[in-house]
Design a protein around this motif. Structure first.
Motif, PDB file in Angstrom:
ATOM      1  N   ARG A 205       0.802  -1.223   0.000  1.00 40.61           N
ATOM      2  CA  ARG A 205       0.000   0.000   0.000  1.00 40.61           C
ATOM      3  C   ARG A 205       0.841   1.283   0.000  1.00 40.61           C
ATOM      4  O   ARG A 205       0.368   2.333  -0.417  1.00 40.61           O
ATOM      5  CB  ARG A 205      -0.940   0.002   1.207  1.00 40.61           C
ATOM      6  N   LEU A 206       2.067   1.179   0.492  1.00 38.01           N
ATOM      7  CA  LEU A 206       2.934   2.360   0.561  1.00 38.01           C
ATOM      8  C   LEU A 206       4.217   2.106  -0.229  1.00 38.01           C
ATOM      9  O   LEU A 206       5.280   1.859   0.355  1.00 38.01           O
ATOM     10  CB  LEU A 206       3.253   2.709   2.012  1.00 38.01           C
ATOM     11  N   PRO A 207       4.156   2.141  -1.540  1.00 38.44           N
ATOM     12  CA  PRO A 207       5.332   1.818  -2.360  1.00 38.44           C
ATOM     13  C   PRO A 207       6.484   2.794  -2.192  1.00 38.44           C
ATOM     14  O   PRO A 207       7.618   2.472  -2.543  1.00 38.44           O
ATOM     15  CB  PRO A 207       4.780   1.856  -3.793  1.00 38.44           C
ATOM     16  N   THR A 208       6.218   3.991  -1.644  1.00 41.93           N
ATOM     17  CA  THR A 208       7.292   4.963  -1.446  1.00 41.93           C
ATOM     18  C   THR A 208       7.695   5.077   0.027  1.00 41.93           C
ATOM     19  O   THR A 208       8.328   6.062   0.421  1.00 41.93           O
ATOM     20  CB  THR A 208       6.866   6.352  -1.964  1.00 41.93           C
ATOM     21  N   LEU A 209       7.342   4.091   0.818  1.00 44.73           N
ATOM     22  CA  LEU A 209       7.680   4.130   2.244  1.00 44.73           C
ATOM     23  C   LEU A 209       9.187   4.303   2.421  1.00 44.73           C
ATOM     24  O   LEU A 209       9.987   3.639   1.770  1.00 44.73           O
ATOM     25  CB  LEU A 209       7.228   2.836   2.923  1.00 44.73           C
ATOM     26  N   ARG A 210       9.561   5.183   3.348  1.00 49.34           N
ATOM     27  CA  ARG A 210      10.975   5.450   3.591  1.00 49.34           C
ATOM     28  C   ARG A 210      11.140   5.967   5.016  1.00 49.34           C
ATOM     29  O   ARG A 210      10.161   6.393   5.659  1.00 49.34           O
ATOM     30  CB  ARG A 210      11.514   6.485   2.601  1.00 49.34           C
ATOM     31  N   LEU A 211      12.381   5.963   5.505  1.00 46.96           N
ATOM     32  CA  LEU A 211      12.670   6.538   6.814  1.00 46.96           C
ATOM     33  C   LEU A 211      12.520   8.050   6.749  1.00 46.96           C
ATOM     34  O   LEU A 211      12.896   8.678   5.753  1.00 46.96           O
ATOM     35  CB  LEU A 211      14.083   6.169   7.259  1.00 46.96           C
ATOM     36  N   ALA A 212      11.990   8.623   7.816  1.00 52.25           N
ATOM     37  CA  ALA A 212      11.812  10.075   7.879  1.00 52.25           C
ATOM     38  C   ALA A 212      12.950  10.756   8.629  1.00 52.25           C
ATOM     39  O   ALA A 212      12.981  11.988   8.715  1.00 52.25           O
ATOM     40  CB  ALA A 212      10.479  10.410   8.539  1.00 52.25           C
ATOM     41  N   VAL A 213      13.868   9.972   9.194  1.00 51.45           N
ATOM     42  CA  VAL A 213      15.031  10.507   9.905  1.00 51.45           C
ATOM     43  C   VAL A 213      16.250   9.689   9.497  1.00 51.45           C
ATOM     44  O   VAL A 213      16.114   8.548   9.034  1.00 51.45           O
ATOM     45  CB  VAL A 213      14.849  10.433  11.438  1.00 51.45           C
ATOM     46  N   PRO A 214      17.457  10.213   9.664  1.00 53.57           N
ATOM     47  CA  PRO A 214      18.651   9.400   9.428  1.00 53.57           C
ATOM     48  C   PRO A 214      18.659   8.198  10.360  1.00 53.57           C
ATOM     49  O   PRO A 214      18.221   8.296  11.520  1.00 53.57           O
ATOM     50  CB  PRO A 214      19.807  10.363   9.744  1.00 53.57           C
ATOM     51  N   VAL A 215      19.151   7.086   9.858  1.00 51.79           N
ATOM     52  CA  VAL A 215      19.133   5.861  10.665  1.00 51.79           C
ATOM     53  C   VAL A 215      19.916   6.044  11.954  1.00 51.79           C
ATOM     54  O   VAL A 215      19.626   5.392  12.974  1.00 51.79           O
ATOM     55  CB  VAL A 215      19.681   4.669   9.842  1.00 51.79           C
ATOM     56  N   GLU A 216      20.894   6.949  11.970  1.00 50.19           N
ATOM     57  CA  GLU A 216      21.691   7.192  13.174  1.00 50.19           C
ATOM     58  C   GLU A 216      20.856   7.770  14.312  1.00 50.19           C
ATOM     59  O   GLU A 216      21.260   7.709  15.479  1.00 50.19           O
ATOM     60  CB  GLU A 216      22.849   8.146  12.855  1.00 50.19           C
ATOM     61  N   GLU A 217      19.708   8.341  13.999  1.00 46.15           N
ATOM     62  CA  GLU A 217      18.855   8.933  15.030  1.00 46.15           C
ATOM     63  C   GLU A 217      17.878   7.928  15.645  1.00 46.15           C
ATOM     64  O   GLU A 217      17.183   8.259  16.615  1.00 46.15           O
ATOM     65  CB  GLU A 217      18.071  10.116  14.449  1.00 46.15           C
ATOM     66  N   ILE A 218      17.804   6.750  15.091  1.00 50.40           N
ATOM     67  CA  ILE A 218      16.871   5.737  15.612  1.00 50.40           C
ATOM     68  C   ILE A 218      17.433   5.131  16.889  1.00 50.40           C
ATOM     69  O   ILE A 218      18.598   4.705  16.930  1.00 50.40           O
ATOM     70  CB  ILE A 218      16.612   4.654  14.553  1.00 50.40           C
ATOM     71  N   ARG A 219      16.626   5.078  17.928  1.00 45.85           N
ATOM     72  CA  ARG A 219      17.034   4.518  19.218  1.00 45.85           C
ATOM     73  C   ARG A 219      16.575   3.066  19.302  1.00 45.85           C
ATOM     74  O   ARG A 219      15.400   2.765  19.133  1.00 45.85           O
ATOM     75  CB  ARG A 219      16.449   5.327  20.371  1.00 45.85           C
ATOM     76  N   PHE A 220      17.540   2.193  19.584  1.00 43.28           N
ATOM     77  CA  PHE A 220      17.256   0.764  19.675  1.00 43.28           C
ATOM     78  C   PHE A 220      17.059   0.352  21.131  1.00 43.28           C
ATOM     79  O   PHE A 220      17.628   0.952  22.052  1.00 43.28           O
ATOM     80  CB  PHE A 220      18.389  -0.037  19.039  1.00 43.28           C
ATOM     81  N   ARG A 221      16.263  -0.680  21.320  1.00 46.09           N
ATOM     82  CA  ARG A 221      15.948  -1.171  22.665  1.00 46.09           C
ATOM     83  C   ARG A 221      16.991  -2.212  23.077  1.00 46.09           C
ATOM     84  O   ARG A 221      16.749  -3.417  23.059  1.00 46.09           O
ATOM     85  CB  ARG A 221      14.542  -1.753  22.686  1.00 46.09           C
ATOM     86  N   ASP A 222      18.150  -1.723  23.497  1.00 54.60           N
ATOM     87  CA  ASP A 222      19.261  -2.613  23.825  1.00 54.60           C
ATOM     88  C   ASP A 222      19.105  -3.289  25.180  1.00 54.60           C
ATOM     89  O   ASP A 222      19.738  -4.311  25.430  1.00 54.60           O
ATOM     90  CB  ASP A 222      20.580  -1.830  23.813  1.00 54.60           C
ATOM     91  N   ASP A 223      18.314  -2.724  26.067  1.00 54.34           N
ATOM     92  CA  ASP A 223      18.261  -3.195  27.449  1.00 54.34           C
ATOM     93  C   ASP A 223      16.999  -3.977  27.774  1.00 54.34           C
ATOM     94  O   ASP A 223      16.629  -4.114  28.929  1.00 54.34           O
ATOM     95  CB  ASP A 223      18.367  -1.992  28.400  1.00 54.34           C
ATOM     96  N   THR A 224      16.343  -4.484  26.757  1.00 52.89           N
ATOM     97  CA  THR A 224      15.130  -5.256  26.981  1.00 52.89           C
ATOM     98  C   THR A 224      15.305  -6.695  26.530  1.00 52.89           C
ATOM     99  O   THR A 224      16.218  -7.023  25.769  1.00 52.89           O
ATOM    100  CB  THR A 224      13.934  -4.644  26.226  1.00 52.89           C
ATOM    101  N   VAL A 225      14.433  -7.553  27.028  1.00 53.23           N
ATOM    102  CA  VAL A 225      14.458  -8.957  26.614  1.00 53.23           C
ATOM    103  C   VAL A 225      14.201  -9.071  25.118  1.00 53.23           C
ATOM    104  O   VAL A 225      14.834  -9.867  24.418  1.00 53.23           O
ATOM    105  CB  VAL A 225      13.401  -9.763  27.402  1.00 53.23           C
ATOM    106  N   VAL A 226      13.258  -8.273  24.614  1.00 51.99           N
ATOM    107  CA  VAL A 226      12.873  -8.301  23.205  1.00 51.99           C
ATOM    108  C   VAL A 226      13.468  -7.075  22.514  1.00 51.99           C
ATOM    109  O   VAL A 226      13.144  -5.943  22.865  1.00 51.99           O
ATOM    110  CB  VAL A 226      11.340  -8.326  23.041  1.00 51.99           C
ATOM    111  N   TYR A 227      14.320  -7.293  21.528  1.00 50.97           N
ATOM    112  CA  TYR A 227      15.004  -6.210  20.824  1.00 50.97           C
ATOM    113  C   TYR A 227      14.041  -5.509  19.872  1.00 50.97           C
ATOM    114  O   TYR A 227      13.113  -6.126  19.334  1.00 50.97           O
ATOM    115  CB  TYR A 227      16.168  -6.797  20.036  1.00 50.97           C
ATOM    116  N   GLY A 228      14.282  -4.230  19.670  1.00 51.00           N
ATOM    117  CA  GLY A 228      13.443  -3.488  18.745  1.00 51.00           C
ATOM    118  C   GLY A 228      13.887  -2.044  18.672  1.00 51.00           C
ATOM    119  O   GLY A 228      15.031  -1.713  19.005  1.00 51.00           O
TER     120      GLY A 228
END
Length: 399
Positions: free
Chosen positions: A368-391
């Motif tokens: 449905r969204l063929p032009t889907l893209r990140l709206a921020v640089p990937v370096e700005e994405i915060r990862f869930r490093d301290d949880t049982v389930v990564y994300g």
């Protein structure tokens, strides 16, 4: 009493490296040089880290390794994990025959045929949340507007939990799965969720329906606390894992445009692509823990009775012996032998549902969204490093 040798002991957990999708380099190095290696845990105790695909499957399929955290030497990954595993444990922290007795009560709800019958309803849910996300101008947070609410609503419908309470159980779930939370914080969150589910079970006694909690209550052979414990496991696992896989899988595909193009050109690849994403991302990032009930040989190491084992699913799924070219995301790969859902009698009960939700969510999103893209640089994405389930904490996207 654990007797794991301290020589060349790794500190667990280790830090991730440059690639946010890859296991920590220290674990990768261990798999290559010493596949069963000693690790030091948060409280100074030691356990064995098992990293190879073959060895992980061997441990998880061997009844000489126990899931019961009440055994001496069981490895806990934090104070909160210990509280959750020892006090009022769910059936995943039990061994057979008790584990099998309780699990069988739910098996029929997650068989492939019954889950597949949910496809039209899940498709409608996915479309509805995607409609809502795209009703306003981008950017949007894919986590809060799509990846999280879809599985939350699905598991609420299956259990018979009112979806309007989703903020309550999502907030408490995050506490339970955060390795930084104290035992007291975990205890309070678990007890509040348990009370909520016990009260819900009591209402189901008066006003039964066709959903899982009502059916468990209607059996007559389970206490209200047992119903709440089983429901808590399904409620937390049923939305957290799929939500994080949806967002992280979207990010992985956006970062691999050639693989995403293959998937868009041939939508029949979606089932295999989901298996490959499960393998490649392995979001249960802290592994699966067991304790040896008697001496057991794993590779070149004999694990003594009372010694803990941490089965690292992420390295097992990056094992070149099992998956040639394992460091590459390949949506055409045959990846069904991955261990993202665990292995053996304790493997994830809800995996047919998770697979279906991921297939529908990712296929619909990219179609449905063929032009889907990140709206921020990937370096700005915060990862869930301290949880049982990564994300990811959030995934700003545009289209």
């Amino acid at each position: 009493m654990t007797t794991v040798e301290p020589t060349d002991t790794l500190t667990f957990p280790a830090a991730r490296g440059g690639c946010p999708f890859a296991p920590p380099p220290a674990y990768q190095q261990a798999m290559e040089q010493r596949p069963v290696t000693p690790v030091s845990l948060w409280d100074g105790s030691r356990a064995w880290l098992v990293t190879r695909h073959e060895d992980v499957r061997a441990v998880l399929g061997d009844s000489r390794f126990s899931s019961d955290a009440r055994h001496s030497g069981f490895p806990f990954l934090s104070a909160g994990r210990r509280e959750l595993a020892v006090q009022k444990p769910s059936f995943i922290r039990m061994d057979d025959p008790e584990h099998a007795r309780l699990r069988r009560m739910l098996t029929g709800d997650f068989i492939i045929k019954r889950v597949e019958a949910l496809r039209p309803e899940i498709q409608s849910i996915v479309d509805g949340f995607l409609d809502g996300m795209t009703a306003h101008r981008p950017p949007a947070d894919l986590v809060q507007e799509f990846a999280l609410p879809v599985p939350s609503l699905v598991i609420c419908l299956l259990l018979g939990v009112p979806y309007q309470d989703h903020d309550f159980f999502q907030q408490h779930s995050r506490i339970l799965l955060d390795n930084r939370t104290s035992a007291e914080q975990v205890r309070q969150a678990r007890d509040e969720l348990t009370r909520y589910l016990e009260e819900l079970a009591e209402r189901k006694e008066r006003e039964p329906d066709q959903q899982i909690i009502s059916r468990l209550v209607g059996r007559g052979d389970l206490s209200r606390s047992e119903v709440a414990s089983m429901s808590l496991l399904l409620l937390v696992a049923g939305h957290e894992t799929t939500a994080n896989m949806t967002a992280l899988g979207t990010l992985a595909l956006l970062r691999e445009p050639a693989q995403l193009a293959r998937l868009r050109e041939d939508p029949t690849l979606i089932k295999g692509a989901v298996e490959e994403l499960l393998r490649y991302l392995s979001i249960v990032q802290s592994g699966v823990t067991r304790v040896a009930l008697e001496p057991v040989r794993i590779g070149a190491v004999t694990v003594a009775a009372g010694e803990g084992v941490v089965c690292m699913l992420s390295t097992a799924n990056r094992d070149e012996a099992a998956f040639p070219g394992a460091e590459q995301l390949d949506v055409g790969r045959e990846a069904r032998r991955h261990v993202a859902f665990g292995f053996g009698v304790h493997q994830c009960l809800g995996q047919p549902l998770a697979r279906l939700e991921l297939q529908i969510a990712l296929d619909t999103l990219f179609r449905r969204l063929p032009t889907l893209r990140l709206a921020v640089p990937v370096e700005e994405i915060r990862f869930r490093d301290d949880t049982v389930v990564y994300g990811v904490e959030a995934l700003p996207v545009a289209w």
